[in-house]
Structure formats: structure tokens, C-alpha cells
Design a protein around this motif. Structure first.
Motif, PDB file in Angstrom:
ATOM      1  N   LYS A   8     -20.260 -13.756 -26.370  1.00  0.00           N
ATOM      2  CA  LYS A   8     -21.471 -13.044 -25.985  1.00  0.00           C
ATOM      3  C   LYS A   8     -22.632 -13.433 -26.913  1.00  0.00           C
ATOM      4  O   LYS A   8     -23.758 -13.643 -26.463  1.00  0.00           O
ATOM      5  CB  LYS A   8     -21.214 -11.539 -26.098  1.00  0.00           C
ATOM      6  CG  LYS A   8     -22.139 -10.732 -25.292  1.00  0.00           C
ATOM      7  CD  LYS A   8     -21.616  -9.357 -25.017  1.00  0.00           C
ATOM      8  CE  LYS A   8     -22.680  -8.651 -24.210  1.00  0.00           C
ATOM      9  NZ  LYS A   8     -22.682  -7.237 -24.384  1.00  0.00           N
TER      10      LYS A   8
ATOM     11  N   GLN B  48     -23.969 -16.603 -25.869  1.00  0.00           N
ATOM     12  CA  GLN B  48     -24.799 -16.477 -24.660  1.00  0.00           C
ATOM     13  C   GLN B  48     -26.221 -16.035 -25.034  1.00  0.00           C
ATOM     14  O   GLN B  48     -27.207 -16.552 -24.508  1.00  0.00           O
ATOM     15  CB  GLN B  48     -24.156 -15.442 -23.752  1.00  0.00           C
ATOM     16  CG  GLN B  48     -24.423 -15.671 -22.297  1.00  0.00           C
ATOM     17  CD  GLN B  48     -23.505 -14.809 -21.435  1.00  0.00           C
ATOM     18  OE1 GLN B  48     -22.646 -14.068 -21.948  1.00  0.00           O
ATOM     19  NE2 GLN B  48     -23.689 -14.880 -20.139  1.00  0.00           N
ATOM     20  N   GLN B  49     -26.276 -15.083 -25.990  1.00  0.00           N
ATOM     21  CA  GLN B  49     -27.614 -14.620 -26.428  1.00  0.00           C
ATOM     22  C   GLN B  49     -28.356 -15.771 -27.118  1.00  0.00           C
ATOM     23  O   GLN B  49     -29.554 -15.952 -26.918  1.00  0.00           O
ATOM     24  CB  GLN B  49     -27.462 -13.446 -27.402  1.00  0.00           C
ATOM     25  CG  GLN B  49     -27.108 -12.162 -26.678  1.00  0.00           C
ATOM     26  CD  GLN B  49     -26.541 -11.096 -27.618  1.00  0.00           C
ATOM     27  OE1 GLN B  49     -26.331 -11.330 -28.812  1.00  0.00           O
ATOM     28  NE2 GLN B  49     -26.284  -9.922 -27.068  1.00  0.00           N
ATOM     29  N   HIS B  50     -27.617 -16.543 -27.885  1.00  0.00           N
ATOM     30  CA  HIS B  50     -28.227 -17.687 -28.580  1.00  0.00           C
ATOM     31  C   HIS B  50     -28.808 -18.674 -27.549  1.00  0.00           C
ATOM     32  O   HIS B  50     -29.925 -19.169 -27.700  1.00  0.00           O
ATOM     33  CB  HIS B  50     -27.188 -18.387 -29.466  1.00  0.00           C
ATOM     34  CG  HIS B  50     -27.644 -19.712 -29.981  1.00  0.00           C
ATOM     35  ND1 HIS B  50     -28.437 -19.829 -31.102  1.00  0.00           N
ATOM     36  CD2 HIS B  50     -27.453 -20.976 -29.512  1.00  0.00           C
ATOM     37  CE1 HIS B  50     -28.710 -21.112 -31.297  1.00  0.00           C
ATOM     38  NE2 HIS B  50     -28.120 -21.828 -30.347  1.00  0.00           N
TER      39      HIS B  50
ATOM     40  N   ALA C 127     -29.852 -18.068 -24.541  1.00  0.00           N
ATOM     41  CA  ALA C 127     -31.064 -17.517 -23.892  1.00  0.00           C
ATOM     42  C   ALA C 127     -32.269 -17.727 -24.809  1.00  0.00           C
ATOM     43  O   ALA C 127     -33.370 -18.092 -24.354  1.00  0.00           O
ATOM     44  CB  ALA C 127     -30.849 -16.039 -23.580  1.00  0.00           C
TER      45      ALA C 127
END
Ligand SMILES: Cc1cc2nc3c(=O)[nH]c(=O)nc-3n(C[C@H](O)[C@H](O)[C@H](O)COP(=O)(O)OP(=O)(O)OC[C@H]3O[C@@H](n4cnc5c(N)ncnc54)[C@H](O)[C@@H]3O)c2cc1C
Length: 411
Positions: free
Chosen positions: A142, A145-147, A149
Motif C-alpha cells: 500500500k 501504491q501511495q509512492h 501516486a
């Protein structure tokens, strides 16, 4: 124009600079100590990645102490008593500050954007060595995934073409990846290369266009008369004279430049690759974000490349670190850790402490130039480097945006 320029180093930087200078009418000789194959320029991961962040970042500074002690960390510094290393680490620590990071990121973004434009003719010339359909950066967590974005937003703001896909969409086009891959950032502006074929193409072209390329010619000394370079001395005693000199010898530039009375402090950041055989490998090259490893299908084999180890200038293979590559990739590509290994390699990235290459006139000299310190981005920044170097040799100043890369900062 028939000025004679001698270039020390037949890596990606020396060859691209040689090509550019030849096109501008110079008589160019490249002196290469090895065979052209085997340096970082042929063993690298093969991903031309405009917009790639530099090594010194605020995040690296936060993790540095842990990395220093962790032999399994992708960035590893084996403890050793070395004053130059200590000085380099202190300067590197300063370069991780947010303000410096912002400045060098802007320089490298602009530089890599220009370099990407300059790759276009080469992609046309050598489609067997360069594939401009982009590469992926993939994550399993997760946080990853934030990285991605955030990376998408950063790269789009800087004008790069990227697309964020969820794991299912990504795997529909490329089923070789593990179902646990959650997201992929497709770098559409990226180019995937076969580094050995690229170097072969550049050297063939260089000689076909009239350049002189001498392999097995180790330069042992650079001779000058006050502020003028005069000749280089080869291991057999031969002297090669020229009107101008370009030092493009990767990490070994640090030693050669001392003959000209200055220091360009760099550390060698060792990286490894393994070549493996897989029946159904992934189709697209990808950076496995959490593992800091690149998987790049090349012909009938797959290259897994990565790790960054500040252990000095040597070619020691550390088995534990070579094995880490296949182990790190196994969560992303089923079966990759059991695939038979065909070869292993290590090579050295030339790294300045401030995260920027060193380009331009050697301070205090009138006809000696340098192009080195490209760290993880030597292929990516190669054509842009050649353009800047050729401008300097023609007597121009570096453009304002490129001034932070000026080799004079080490004077
Ligand atoms: C594992 C790994 C993965 C990488 N992945 C990527 C990537 O995906 N994309 C990217 O852009 N970059 C990547 N890099 C970085 C890139 O490979 C380097 O930045 C680049 O190759 C540096 O090129 P260079 O020409 O300056 O030096 P080198 O490739 O080191 O070439 C220098 C040459 O000079 C010669 N030489 C040295 N001393 C002398 C002497 N005294 N006389 C004559 N010749 C001499 C050497 O033999 C050598 O051939 C990676 C590097 C590694 C190690």
C-alpha cells in the motif's frame, strides 16, 4: 574544423561525446583501457529513465544509519576506515537536505528531458538496441501504491508522460507478473535498452564515421604544460598528443584528473546483475520499487540488476549480494528465484556526493574537459552530456540551468 580531441574512456559517456564531436567536425580519438564490454555502460540495468530521482534524497538521509549496518539493504556501506569516504558521506548527508534535493531534482529533470529528446535519432538508427515503448515501475504494498501516486504527480508536473495502472490492468497486458503486484506506473517517455548492443552500435558508428577507437590502451598519466593539456601517456610508454582532452573514464576519472591539479571526489557505487533463463518471463522491463531491483528481459535471457554498495574501487563479487537480486525479485515474478543463472557481473557507478554529474572545463585548464559522475543515470543523461560537453569545447559557457553541474565547483 580539424582540432584533435582525445577522449579517455569508451563507456557510454565517452562514446556519445565522441559521436557528437565527430558530427561537429573534430578529429576524435577514444582511448579505452579495456575491451568496451564489461564496464558499467554495458552491465547496467538498461532503463533510460528521464525524471529519475537522484541518490541523495531526504528519505535516504533518514534511513542512512540503518543501511550502514544492514548487509541486506539495497544501499550498503561496509564499514571501512577511509578519510575520503568519510568526507564524501558528510557531503552526501548535506546534499540530502530538502532544499538541495529540490535544486538537483530540477536540474536533473531538465537535463534528462533534453537527453530524452536527443535519443530520438538513436532510437531510429538502432531499434535492435533501443525500444522506446517505455518501462514500468511496479509495487506490491500500500505504501508503494501511495509512492507511485506521488511519483505520477511529480513527473506529470515536470512534463513527463506517465500512466498509473492498477495491478489487474497491468497484468492483462503482461501476465508474467505476480498477482500480488498492486499497481504500475508506466513511464511512457522511458526507453529500454540492451546496453551491450547500444555500446556496440555506438562504437561501430564512431569508427564508420572516421573516429579512431583504440581499445586495450590504458592511460597512465596526463601531461600538461602550465594550464594546457599536452598529451596522454599509455601503459606501453606511447604518448598521444592532441589539441584538447576529455576525461570520461567513469570512476577512474578521479585519479586521472589529479594529474591536472584538481580533485573531483567521487565514490564508486558497486552494482550487480545476474542473467537468468526463464520460459515465460515478463514482457516489459520494470523497476520493482520496494526491492530496488530492475527486471529487464533481454533476448532469450532476463537481466536482474541492482544494489548500491560503497565498498571502494574493486570488482569483488560478494555472493550474498548477488543472490539478493533473484531473492528480491521472487515476490514479483513467480519462479524467478529458481531460474537457472547464466552469468553474474558487477560494475561501478561514478558518484559525486552532491548527486550531480561533473561536466565542463577542468578548472584552471584551457583545453581539458571532464564528463563524469552520472551515478545511476549515465545512459539516461548520455546524449545531453555530449551536447553540453561539445558546447564547452567550442568555447561556450554551460547554460544557466546546467551551471550546478559545472566541474568548476570542485576547484
Ligand atoms: C547495476 C547497475 C545498473 C545501472 N542501471 C542503469 C540504468 O538502468 N540506466 C542508466 O541510465 N544508468 C544505469 N547505471 C549507471 C550507468 O551504467 C553509469 O552511470 C554509466 O555507465 C557511466 O558511464 P561512464 O562512461 O561515465 O563510465 P564507465 O561505464 O565506467 O566507462 C568508463 C570507461 O573508461 C575506461 N577507463 C577507465 N580508466 C581508463 C584509463 N586510465 N585509460 C583508458 N580507459 C580507461 C574504462 O575501462 C571504462 O570502459 C547502472 C549502473 C550499474 C552498476
Amino acid at each position: 574544423m580539424n582540432d584533435r580531441i582525445v577522449i579517455i574512456g569508451g563507456g557510454i559517456i565517452g562514446l556519445l561525446c565522441g559521436r557528437e564531436l565527430l558530427h561537429r567536425g573534430y578529429a576524435v580519438t577514444i582511448l579505452e583501457g579495456g575491451t568496451l564490454q564489461g564496464s558499467a555502460s554495458t552491465g547496467n540495468a538498461g532503463v533510460i529513465s528521464p525524471g529519475h530521482p537522484p541518490i541523495p534524497t531526504p528519505e535516504v538521509a533518514a534511513k542512512a544509519f540503518r543501511m550502514l549496518l544492514d548487509r541486506r539493504s539495497p544501499l550498503y556501506i561496509p564499514p571501512r576506515a577511509s578519510l575520503p569516504l568519510l568526507r564524501w558521506l558528510l557531503a552526501f548527508r548535506r546534499a540530502c537536505r530538502p532544499a538541495h534535493f529540490k535544486m538537483i531534482s530540477q536540474v536533473l529533470d531538465q537535463f534528462s528531458m533534453r537527453s530524452r529528446e536527443l535519443f530520438d535519432p538513436l532510437v531510429q538508427e538502432a531499434p535492435h538496441a533501443l525500444d522506446a515503448s517505455g518501462f514500468a515501475e511496479i509495487v506490491r504494498t500500500k505504501a508503494g501504491q501511495q509512492h507511485l501516486a506521488m511519483e505520477r504527480d511529480r513527473l506529470e508536473q515536470s512534463g513527463f508522460e506517465v500512466e498509473l495502472q492498477d495491478g489487474d490492468t497491468f497484468r492483462e497486458q503482461d501476465p508474467g507478473w505476480d498477482p500480488s503486484v498492486r499497481a504500475a506506473l508506466i513511464h511512457r517517455h522511458g526507453i529500454v535498452t540492451r546496453p551491450d548492443l547500444l555500446i556496440q552500435h555506438l562504437s561501430d558508428q564512431f569508427t564508420a564515421e572516421g573516429g579512431q577507437l583504440r581499445t586495450g590502451c590504458q592511460v597512465i598519466r596526463v601531461h600538461r604544460q602550465r594550464n594546457r593539456f599536452e598529451s596522454v601517456e599509455l601503459n606501453g610508454g606511447e604518448r598521444v598528443e592532441a589539441d584538447g582532452l576529455l576525461l570520461a573514464a567513469g570512476i577512474w576519472t578521479t585519479r586521472l584528473v589529479k594529474d591536472l591539479g584538481i580533485r573531483i571526489p567521487m565514490q564508486a557505487a558497486k552494482g550487480y546483475h545476474v542473467m537468468i533463463e526463464m520460459k515465460s518471463p515478463p514482457r516489459r522491463a520494470a523497476l520493482l520499487q520496494e526491492a530496488c531491483v530492475v527486471v529487464n528481459p533481454m533476448g532469450d535471457q532476463v537481466r536482474i540488476a541492482g544494489t548500491l554498495e560503497l565498498s571502494g574501487i574493486n570488482d569483488r563479487m560478494v555472493t550474498r549480494r548477488v543472490n539478493m537480486l533473484q531473492e528480491a525479485a521472487r515476490d514479483y515474478v513467480p519462479g524467478i528465484d529458481e531460474a537457472p543463472r547464466r552469468s553474474e557481473w558487477n560494475g561501478l557507478r561514478p558518484c559525486t556526493a552532491d548527486g550531480l554529474p561533473a561536466i565542463g572545463l577542468v578548472p584552471g585548464m584551457s583545453n581539458a574537459f571532464v564528463a563524469t559522475g552520472h551515478a545511476m543515470m549515465g545512459v539516461t543523461l548520455g546524449p545531453g552530456t555530449a551536447e553540453l560537453v561539445a558546447g564547452c569545447i567550442e568555447g561556450q559557457a554551460l547554460p544557466n540551468w546546467a551551471e550546478p553541474m559545472n566541474a568548476s565547483r570542485f576547484a
